[in-house]
Scaffold this motif. Structure first.
Motif, PDB file in Angstrom:
ATOM      1  N   GLU A   1      10.110   9.597 -12.633  1.00 38.61           N
ATOM      2  CA  GLU A   1      10.395  10.345 -13.858  1.00 38.61           C
ATOM      3  C   GLU A   1      11.153  11.632 -13.545  1.00 38.61           C
ATOM      4  N   ALA A   2      10.789  12.276 -12.442  1.00 42.22           N
ATOM      5  CA  ALA A   2      11.489  13.507 -12.058  1.00 42.22           C
ATOM      6  C   ALA A   2      12.943  13.212 -11.704  1.00 42.22           C
ATOM      7  N   ALA A   3      13.172  12.090 -11.004  1.00 38.95           N
ATOM      8  CA  ALA A   3      14.544  11.713 -10.655  1.00 38.95           C
ATOM      9  C   ALA A   3      15.353  11.422 -11.909  1.00 38.95           C
ATOM     10  N   ALA A   4      14.729  10.748 -12.877  1.00 38.79           N
ATOM     11  CA  ALA A   4      15.429  10.441 -14.127  1.00 38.79           C
ATOM     12  C   ALA A   4      15.730  11.706 -14.918  1.00 38.79           C
TER      13      ALA A   4
ATOM     14  N   PRO B   1       0.815  -1.238   0.000  1.00 38.97           N
ATOM     15  CA  PRO B   1       0.000   0.000   0.000  1.00 38.97           C
ATOM     16  C   PRO B   1       0.841   1.276   0.000  1.00 38.97           C
ATOM     17  N   VAL B   2       1.960   1.258   0.705  1.00 35.26           N
ATOM     18  CA  VAL B   2       2.828   2.440   0.737  1.00 35.26           C
ATOM     19  C   VAL B   2       3.456   2.664  -0.635  1.00 35.26           C
ATOM     20  N   MET B   3       3.835   1.578  -1.282  1.00 37.16           N
ATOM     21  CA  MET B   3       4.448   1.683  -2.605  1.00 37.16           C
ATOM     22  C   MET B   3       3.446   2.220  -3.631  1.00 37.16           C
ATOM     23  N   GLN B   4       2.177   1.885  -3.463  1.00 34.09           N
ATOM     24  CA  GLN B   4       1.158   2.376  -4.395  1.00 34.09           C
ATOM     25  C   GLN B   4       0.990   3.893  -4.301  1.00 34.09           C
ATOM     26  N   GLU B   5       1.325   4.467  -3.154  1.00 36.40           N
ATOM     27  CA  GLU B   5       1.191   5.912  -2.976  1.00 36.40           C
ATOM     28  C   GLU B   5       2.340   6.698  -3.588  1.00 36.40           C
ATOM     29  N   ILE B   6       3.432   5.998  -3.939  1.00 39.90           N
ATOM     30  CA  ILE B   6       4.566   6.674  -4.570  1.00 39.90           C
ATOM     31  C   ILE B   6       4.267   6.831  -6.059  1.00 39.90           C
ATOM     32  N   SER B   7       4.108   8.026  -6.496  1.00 37.05           N
ATOM     33  CA  SER B   7       3.727   8.286  -7.882  1.00 37.05           C
ATOM     34  C   SER B   7       4.881   7.985  -8.838  1.00 37.05           C
TER      35      SER B   7
END
Length: 286
Positions: free
Chosen positions: A180-183, A169-175
């Motif tokens: 993409e912004a990090a890349a 559930p926590v991973m699902q909240e990470i957009s």
């Protein structure tokens, strides 16, 4: 005269839209007292009645120490393995859409549904020297059943869902936009995973680790079949408690249960401290 500001400090929480806080709090405390606190207090009282000398003598018995070592070491190893593969499994279920994903997602919950004895019998049938998998491993000198390795495999099987269902559930909240912004800022995949994604998952990972560890320490049904219950080799502490009870040695059973409770509490307390630190360090709240 007490100011409104001072009076507000005495409120534990802002009033809820749903009334009945006093009633529900009383029910919660009564339930926890009857189900958890009173049995634990009775265990501590029975242990105190033994006296320090007898208690120390019982918990330092060579067979007791061997069983405790097997239980805690195998549970710790299994929990670490489950953290690695649980996070990977959660990542696959959250980030990828593939045929049969719902089936795989349902299979993760199977250890919750099937009786632990059934899991133990199935694993023993697979990993015994004449089993489906054990027959291929035995000629290679790898013995799984009736060894601590078999216990680790059993604990991995029953502990994996705790990590997956806590992290998912926590991973699902990470957009995905975060990745993409990090890349776009020049981060490679390794940096994106370990410096952007994982820090936000640390509290959830620690929670899953604690749940898997606690389940592994107290597990009985799925382990006794594949463990072989050989003293000083593959005998677990819960089984030794049952053996002492069958021998009407209630003092030894109480002492073993008490020391397991103390060690488990200290381990979980340490994990909670690390979890609280990680939340402050990375600024994430579950």
């Amino acid at each position: 005269m007490i100011s409104a500001r001072s009076a507000a400090r005495w409120h534990w929480k802002n009033p809820s839209v749903i009334p009945g806080f006093g009633l529900t709090l009383g029910f919660t405390l009564a339930y926890l007292t009857l189900i958890i606190l009173i049995p634990l207090a009775a265990l501590g009282w029975r242990s105190a009645a033994l006296g320090w000398f007898d208690f120390f003598r019982l918990i330092t018995d060579a067979r007791t120490l061997g069983a405790l070592k097997v239980s805690f070491s195998t549970a710790l190893i299994a929990a670490v393995v489950n953290v690695v593969f649980g996070v990977i499994t959660a990542w696959v279920l959250v980030r990828y859409d593939f045929p049969g994903r719902r089936i795989v997602d349902a299979i993760v919950d199977l250890p919750f549904a099937i009786p632990t004895a059934v899991a133990g019998i199935a694993l023993t049938a697979l990993y015994a020297p004449n089993g489906l998998i054990g027959s291929f491993l035995t000629p290679l000198g790898i013995k799984v059943a009736y060894t601590p390795l078999g216990i680790v495999i059993a604990l991995i099987a029953i502990g994996l869902p705790f990590v997956v269902r806590t992290v998912q559930p926590v991973m699902q909240e990470i957009s995905k936009e975060v990745e993409e912004a990090a890349a776009s800022l020049g981060a490679n995949r390794f940096q994106t995973i370990f410096r952007v994604i994982l820090p936000g998952l640390v509290p959830a990972i620690l929670t899953g680790f604690a749940l898997a560890l606690a389940r592994g320490i107290g597990e009985y049904g799925s382990v006794i079949f594949i463990a072989g219950n050989i003293p000083f080799v593959s005998e677990i502490a819960p089984l030794l408690i049952v053996i002492r009870l069958e021998e009407f040695d209630y003092g030894s059973a109480t002492a073993i249960a008490t020391i397991m409770l103390i060690i488990s509490f200290l381990m979980l307390l340490l994990i909670n401290v690390i979890q609280a630190w990680s939340r402050r360090r990375f600024g994430y709240e579950q």
